[in-house]
Enzyme design. Sequence first.
Site, PDB file in Angstrom:
ATOM      1  N   HIS A 260      34.971  40.454  37.309  1.00 48.47           N
ATOM      2  CA  HIS A 260      34.815  41.408  37.654  1.00 48.47           C
ATOM      3  C   HIS A 260      33.998  41.432  39.127  1.00 48.47           C
ATOM      4  CE1 HIS A 260      33.693  45.706  38.745  1.00 48.47           C
ATOM      5  NE2 HIS A 260      34.864  46.216  37.893  1.00 48.47           N
ATOM      6  N   GLU A 316      40.263  46.154  32.474  1.00 48.91           N
ATOM      7  CA  GLU A 316      41.491  46.666  32.989  1.00 48.91           C
ATOM      8  C   GLU A 316      42.424  45.583  31.949  1.00 48.91           C
ATOM      9  OE1 GLU A 316      42.445  48.582  35.149  1.00 48.91           O
ATOM     10  OE2 GLU A 316      40.483  48.586  35.751  1.00 48.91           O
TER      11      GLU A 316
END
Length: 378
Positions: A260, A316
Amino acid sequence: MSDTQSVFSYDLAGVVVGETAISDVQGDSGLLSYRGIDINDLIGVPFLHVAWLVVFGEWPDEQEKSRLKSFMCRHARLTHSEQDLLGQVPRDLHPMLMLQGMIPLLQMPEEDTLGKGLDAEQGLFIAAKISGLIAAHHRLGQNKVILHPIAGKLRHENFLTMFHGKAPSPDQVRMLDAAQILQMEHSFNAGTFAGRVCASTLAPIQSAISASIGTLFGRLHGGADQAALEMAMEIGSPDKADAYVRECLANKVKIMGMGHREYRTVDPRAKILKPMAVELCQDEDSRNLLATLIAVEEACQREFGERGKEIWANVEFYKGAVFHSLGIPSHYFTAMFAMARVYGYIAHFLEFRQENRLIRPRAAYVGKPPVAADQSAA
């Protein structure tokens, strides 16, 4: 390059471009909070109460809870004109493109019934319509009749019923509530910042939300959940994960959902969602997909560990497995993201409008040096 052009950032990494009191992303320590409340303490709180907190910075009182629930249910129901408009949209158009196009065409309310200002009224109206539009677009794509919300039902109970045509289980509603709370807000992400840029021109809230949704559609932003699950489908089984990861790294192919931009440790949202996915994904197909995702994450950690680096799956990565187990087709995953993140977009629109400034950065010109007009024509 001249001295005045020497300092810039293509991606604005580390550049502070504003202030916000909505959410705090502490990437180094892996913490996320909404309005000063840790994300872990918001799981289990009614979804719409968290939405109110994010948008307005305070918990709703009993009267506000009742008005909000009624408001969101009433406006999730598509009018005849909205159904006719949606009926003109190609059935196979990606839901994100449908949302981006439909939102500016909605007839905005012109009266403040919630007592929070017309911008807030219109923003929450759009948030309500998004759930109805997603469910209706899916139903039309299956040549099925559009269903409407039922008063008194929970927000996501209504949505899943409208989407599938049958009532969900309490566990399914609880899981969707948690997943949507986790992705409701995340500071100056690309979609939110795009909306702030749009808002800075004094464009209306429907334009700002449409701009945010268009930005969210990208594979490097909200589209990573769809890409991650489709990757697991392509791999097929956990035993093939090692070879897949090695091949991707050898060919410098990005593994969607791994790592991320903000977090240097475990994404706090993934820490919550991963065990929930394990709990929910009970059918054979879902269990295999989840096991494949876990195997990919473990393979990535081994490969990066050998290089002296750490990497973790972000929210996600496992969210797609949860949505899949809820019967949501993968091309609707990012629209589900938009259905939650819209409350963050509304909050940022309202916050930015309190002290609106036109966002207009400078660019470092690197083209040909200017010449006199007569010289260029010679």
